[in-house]
Design a protein around this motif. Structure first.
Motif, short mmCIF file in Angstrom:
data_model
loop_
_atom_site.label_atom_id
_atom_site.label_comp_id
_atom_site.label_asym_id
_atom_site.label_seq_id
_atom_site.Cartn_x
_atom_site.Cartn_y
_atom_site.Cartn_z
N MET A 138 -82.72 21.41 -37.27
CA MET A 138 -81.91 22.15 -36.30
C MET A 138 -82.79 22.86 -35.26
O MET A 138 -82.45 22.91 -34.08
N PHE A 139 -83.94 23.38 -35.70
CA PHE A 139 -84.89 24.00 -34.79
C PHE A 139 -85.39 22.98 -33.77
O PHE A 139 -85.43 23.25 -32.57
N GLN A 140 -85.75 21.80 -34.25
CA GLN A 140 -86.26 20.76 -33.35
C GLN A 140 -85.17 20.32 -32.37
O GLN A 140 -85.44 20.13 -31.18
N PHE A 141 -83.94 20.16 -32.84
CA PHE A 141 -82.83 19.76 -31.98
C PHE A 141 -82.60 20.81 -30.90
O PHE A 141 -82.42 20.48 -29.72
N SER A 142 -82.60 22.07 -31.28
CA SER A 142 -82.40 23.15 -30.32
C SER A 142 -83.50 23.18 -29.27
O SER A 142 -83.24 23.38 -28.08
N ARG A 143 -84.73 22.98 -29.70
CA ARG A 143 -85.86 22.99 -28.77
C ARG A 143 -85.80 21.83 -27.78
O ARG A 143 -86.01 22.01 -26.58
N LEU A 144 -85.47 20.65 -28.27
CA LEU A 144 -85.37 19.49 -27.39
C LEU A 144 -84.20 19.61 -26.42
O LEU A 144 -84.30 19.22 -25.26
N LYS A 145 -83.10 20.15 -26.89
CA LYS A 145 -81.92 20.34 -26.03
C LYS A 145 -82.24 21.31 -24.90
O LYS A 145 -81.88 21.08 -23.75
N ALA A 146 -82.94 22.39 -25.20
CA ALA A 146 -83.31 23.37 -24.17
C ALA A 146 -84.27 22.76 -23.16
O ALA A 146 -84.16 23.02 -21.96
#
Length: 79
Positions: free
Chosen positions: A46-54
Motif C-alpha cells: 500500500m505504501f508503494q502504491f501510494s508513492r507511485l500514485k502521487a
C-alpha cells in the motif's frame, strides 16, 4: 489525509508488524504467525502504491503546466 502522513503511517505500520512477526516467530511457528508477516507485506504494498500514485499525479500536473505555456497565442504582423 495528507499523502505524506498516510505514507508515514503505512511504513510505520509495516515496520511494527514486521517486528511483531519476528518476536512471534521466535515464540511460535511460522504457521501461527504468518498473518503478521502478511500484514507487514500488505502495508508495504500500500505504501508503494501510494508513492507511485502521487508521483504519477505530479508528473501529469507538470505536463499540463508545460502544455499551457506552449499554447500561447501567436501575434500576427499587420500589413
Amino acid at each position: 489525509m495528507n499523502s505524506k502522513l498516510t505514507r508515514t503511517i503505512l511504513i510505520a505500520l509495516a515496520l511494527g508488524f514486521f517486528v511483531m512477526w519476528v518476536l512471534e516467530f521466535r515464540r511460535t511457528t511460522m504457521f501461527e504467525s504468518y498473518w503478521l508477516l502478511l500484514l507487514a507485506i500488505m502495508c508495504l504494498l500500500m505504501f508503494q502504491f501510494s508513492r507511485l500514485k502521487a508521483s504519477l499525479l505530479a508528473k501529469k500536473e507538470i505536463e499540463m503546466n508545460a502544455n499551457k505555456k506552449k499554447e500561447k497565442p501567436v501575434k500576427t504582423l499587420k500589413k
